[in-house]
Design a protein around this motif. Structure first.
Motif, mmCIF file in Angstrom:
data_model
loop_
_atom_site.group_PDB
_atom_site.id
_atom_site.type_symbol
_atom_site.label_atom_id
_atom_site.label_comp_id
_atom_site.label_asym_id
_atom_site.label_seq_id
_atom_site.Cartn_x
_atom_site.Cartn_y
_atom_site.Cartn_z
ATOM 1 N N TYR A 23 1.329 -1.569 0.080
ATOM 2 C CA TYR A 23 -0.144 -0.176 0.592
ATOM 3 C C TYR A 23 0.830 1.294 0.195
ATOM 4 N N GLY A 46 -5.994 -5.751 -4.409
ATOM 5 C CA GLY A 46 -5.915 -6.024 -3.522
ATOM 6 C C GLY A 46 -7.394 -5.677 -3.264
ATOM 7 N N ARG A 95 -7.927 -1.077 0.295
ATOM 8 C CA ARG A 95 -5.931 -1.417 -0.009
ATOM 9 C C ARG A 95 -5.937 -2.169 -0.576
ATOM 10 N N THR A 139 -3.212 -4.888 -1.424
ATOM 11 C CA THR A 139 -2.062 -5.533 -0.046
ATOM 12 C C THR A 139 -1.014 -6.898 -0.742
#
Length: 103
Positions: A8, A36, A40, A42
């Protein structure tokens, strides 16, 4: 080249590059591809060219380590399909984390 550690953070650090499944003509080898949920990032992969990317993922998504997968819609293997469904975008590293501009 120093970049932030987490996916992120890397996503925010990079210069955005337009990408979508089946449309990756603006990507260059070395660009980062981000995956993700909407809230967010990931997961991150390193673009190798031609929509293929190198990444490391756990066994829950079909790998237990490094693998090369692709953004191509024609690829139906479970790992590529899983990450393609979570594609968030891509980015290009244009400077080091310490502010040094890359050539």
């Amino acid at each position: 080249i120093w970049i932030p550690r987490d996916a992120y953070q890397q996503e925010r650090f990079c210069q955005p590059v337009a990408v979508a499944p089946g449309c990756y003509s603006l990507l260059r080898p070395g660009d980062l591809i981000f995956f993700g949920q909407p809230r967010r990032c990931t997961h991150v992969g390193l673009h190798l060219g031609g929509g293929r990317y190198l990444h490391s993922s756990g066994i829950e998504h079909g790998r237990n380590g490094l693998g090369i997968d692709g953004l191509d819609l024609q690829l139906s293997d479970p790992v590529s399909a899983h990450y393609r469904a979570e594609l968030r975008g891509a980015g290009r590293v244009v400077r080091c984390h310490d502010g040094t501009t890359l050539p």
